[in-house]
Design an enzyme around this catalytic site. Structure first.
Site, PDB file in Angstrom:
ATOM      1  CB  SER A  86      -0.862  -0.020   1.263  1.00  0.00           C
ATOM      2  OG  SER A  86      -1.436   1.248   1.505  1.00  0.00           O
ATOM      3  CE1 TYR A 129      -4.496  -2.199   4.813  1.00  0.00           C
ATOM      4  CE2 TYR A 129      -3.337  -0.139   4.444  1.00  0.00           C
ATOM      5  CZ  TYR A 129      -4.041  -1.226   3.953  1.00  0.00           C
ATOM      6  OH  TYR A 129      -4.281  -1.338   2.599  1.00  0.00           O
TER       7      TYR A 129
HETATM    8  P1  NAD Z   1     -11.774  -6.146  -0.587  1.00  0.00           P
HETATM    9  O1  NAD Z   1     -12.402  -6.041   0.736  1.00  0.00           O
HETATM   10  O2  NAD Z   1     -12.519  -5.713  -1.791  1.00  0.00           O
HETATM   11  O3  NAD Z   1     -11.255  -7.637  -0.835  1.00  0.00           O
HETATM   12  C1  NAD Z   1     -10.505  -8.341   0.130  1.00  0.00           C
HETATM   13  C2  NAD Z   1     -10.756  -9.819  -0.029  1.00  0.00           C
HETATM   14  O4  NAD Z   1      -9.917 -10.494   0.917  1.00  0.00           O
HETATM   15  C3  NAD Z   1     -12.202 -10.231   0.285  1.00  0.00           C
HETATM   16  O5  NAD Z   1     -12.718 -11.035  -0.762  1.00  0.00           O
HETATM   17  C4  NAD Z   1     -12.092 -11.011   1.591  1.00  0.00           C
HETATM   18  O6  NAD Z   1     -13.041 -12.079   1.705  1.00  0.00           O
HETATM   19  C5  NAD Z   1     -10.675 -11.566   1.477  1.00  0.00           C
HETATM   20  N1  NAD Z   1     -10.128 -11.922   2.785  1.00  0.00           N
HETATM   21  C6  NAD Z   1     -10.203 -11.237   3.960  1.00  0.00           C
HETATM   22  N2  NAD Z   1      -9.627 -11.936   4.935  1.00  0.00           N
HETATM   23  C7  NAD Z   1      -9.160 -13.083   4.394  1.00  0.00           C
HETATM   24  C8  NAD Z   1      -8.478 -14.221   4.905  1.00  0.00           C
HETATM   25  N3  NAD Z   1      -8.152 -14.316   6.200  1.00  0.00           N
HETATM   26  N4  NAD Z   1      -8.159 -15.221   4.040  1.00  0.00           N
HETATM   27  C9  NAD Z   1      -8.484 -15.141   2.744  1.00  0.00           C
HETATM   28  N5  NAD Z   1      -9.145 -14.109   2.203  1.00  0.00           N
HETATM   29  C10 NAD Z   1      -9.473 -13.090   3.021  1.00  0.00           C
HETATM   30  O7  NAD Z   1     -10.395  -5.321  -0.439  1.00  0.00           O
HETATM   31  P2  NAD Z   1      -9.404  -4.683  -1.521  1.00  0.00           P
HETATM   32  O8  NAD Z   1      -9.530  -3.206  -1.406  1.00  0.00           O
HETATM   33  O9  NAD Z   1      -9.533  -5.327  -2.846  1.00  0.00           O
HETATM   34  O10 NAD Z   1      -8.006  -5.057  -0.845  1.00  0.00           O
HETATM   35  C11 NAD Z   1      -7.142  -6.069  -1.340  1.00  0.00           C
HETATM   36  C12 NAD Z   1      -5.726  -5.779  -0.863  1.00  0.00           C
HETATM   37  O11 NAD Z   1      -5.301  -4.501  -1.370  1.00  0.00           O
HETATM   38  C13 NAD Z   1      -5.567  -5.707   0.653  1.00  0.00           C
HETATM   39  O12 NAD Z   1      -4.352  -6.314   1.035  1.00  0.00           O
HETATM   40  C14 NAD Z   1      -5.503  -4.217   0.918  1.00  0.00           C
HETATM   41  O13 NAD Z   1      -4.814  -3.908   2.094  1.00  0.00           O
HETATM   42  C15 NAD Z   1      -4.773  -3.742  -0.317  1.00  0.00           C
HETATM   43  N6  NAD Z   1      -4.943  -2.329  -0.615  1.00  0.00           N
HETATM   44  C16 NAD Z   1      -6.179  -1.807  -0.856  1.00  0.00           C
HETATM   45  C17 NAD Z   1      -6.301  -0.462  -1.130  1.00  0.00           C
HETATM   46  C18 NAD Z   1      -7.640   0.168  -1.397  1.00  0.00           C
HETATM   47  O14 NAD Z   1      -7.691   1.418  -1.412  1.00  0.00           O
HETATM   48  N7  NAD Z   1      -8.691  -0.558  -1.633  1.00  0.00           N
HETATM   49  C19 NAD Z   1      -5.163   0.362  -1.172  1.00  0.00           C
HETATM   50  C20 NAD Z   1      -3.923  -0.207  -0.921  1.00  0.00           C
HETATM   51  C21 NAD Z   1      -3.817  -1.559  -0.654  1.00  0.00           C
END
Ligand code: NAD
Length: 260
Positions: A142, A155
């Site tokens: 991130s 985080y």
């Molecule tokens: P999201 O909530 O849309 O998707 C996350 C997925 O992870 C979900 O399908 C959930 O069921 C799954 N998950 C949660 N806990 C789990 C576990 N213990 N085992 C297996 N699966 C699990 O979130 P997103 O925004 O797509 O985030 C995905 C990644 O990107 C994360 O690591 C997040 O930190 C990172 N990220 C997101 C953003 C953002 O702005 N959305 C920015 C930077 C980084």
């Protein structure tokens, strides 16, 4: 097709960024394992990919459960003969000030982001090493791998920690031509972020509109959200990169929020 016949495991691929990476990899010819805690949503995402002509299977996996991770990876290897690409992407967000952060929630955050990355890497590497074809491991970091924001202690800690894991894996796995890199997205409008907007508005005492404009996108060059496809394009670049010239690196995809 940049990933023809490659086998990719993407964790957290039932939703958001992971799902778009799975769709993009499948479009580029990969066989994609959609691994997620939410088995039903994972199967729905895999079915969507198959309906569009791609190859995908769903894998029920809690990335914090060593047995579940090992079982899931073994299931993919049994079906498709190996694993070429791992995207460790599963993640959640919980926000509180440090002095009020419940210890149980701190541990849950580190377990999903750090233990999950470690366990999936540990399960995939022996298969990559044994096949002798090289491979690519991609960690979903991130902008918070590089800088901090209030309310996000575990985080920020975990996302910084992924840089260390990535760099260590890059060194250990280099003799096997397995490269490891981190993608550092800015804010992407997914369920993870949608949940934070009202929470931050309440914690900071400002409107939801101000959370978006004055907190989330304040330091971008153009006030725009990064998209799931922007992140998936970076994940495709790392997955398709053929050698160790690009390893141990992190790339920020954030509309210029962070620059280095
Ligand atoms: P999201 O909530 O849309 O998707 C996350 C997925 O992870 C979900 O399908 C959930 O069921 C799954 N998950 C949660 N806990 C789990 C576990 N213990 N085992 C297996 N699966 C699990 O979130 P997103 O925004 O797509 O985030 C995905 C990644 O990107 C994360 O690591 C997040 O930190 C990172 N990220 C997101 C953003 C953002 O702005 N959305 C920015 C930077 C980084």
């Amino acid at each position: 097709m940049k990933l023809k016949d490659k086998v990719a495991i993407v964790t957290g691929a039932a939703s958001g960024i992971g799902k778009q990476i799975a769709v993009t990899y499948a479009r580029e010819g990969a066989r994609v394992a959609v691994a997620d805690l939410n088995a039903q949503a994972a199967e729905a995402a895999a079915a969507e990919i198959r309906a569009a002509g791609g190859q995908a299977m769903s894998v029920a996996m809690d990335v914090t459960d060593e047995d579940a991770v090992n079982r899931g990876v073994a299931q993919v290897v049994a079906a498709w003969g190996g694993v070429d690409v791992l995207v460790s992407n599963a993640g959640i967000q919980i926000v509180h000030p440090v002095h009020e952060f419940p210890y149980s929630e701190w541990k849950k955050m580190l377990a999903i982001h750090l233990d999950g990355a470690f366990l999936t890497t540990k399960a995939c590497l022996p298969h990559m090493y044994a096949a002798g074809k090289g491979g690519s491991i991609i960690y979903m970091g991130s902008v918070h791998s590089k800088l901090a924001s209030p309310l996000k202690a575990p985080y920020v800690t975990a996302k910084h920690g992924l840089l260390g894991l990535c760099r260590t894996v890059a060194k250990e796995a280099a003799p096997y031509r397995v490269h490891a890199n981190v993608i550092c997205p800015g804010f992407v409008r997914t369920p993870l972020v949608d949940k934070q907007i009202p929470e931050q508005a309440q914690l900071l005492g400002i409107s939801e509109d101000d959370v978006v404009k004055k907190v989330m996108l304040k330091d971008t060059v153009d006030g725009e959200f990064t998209t799931t496809q922007d992140v998936a394009d970076a994940a495709l670049f790392f997955a398709a990169f053929p050698n160790n010239a690009l390893t141990g690196q992190s790339i920020i995809v954030s509309h210029g929020w962070a620059m280095e």
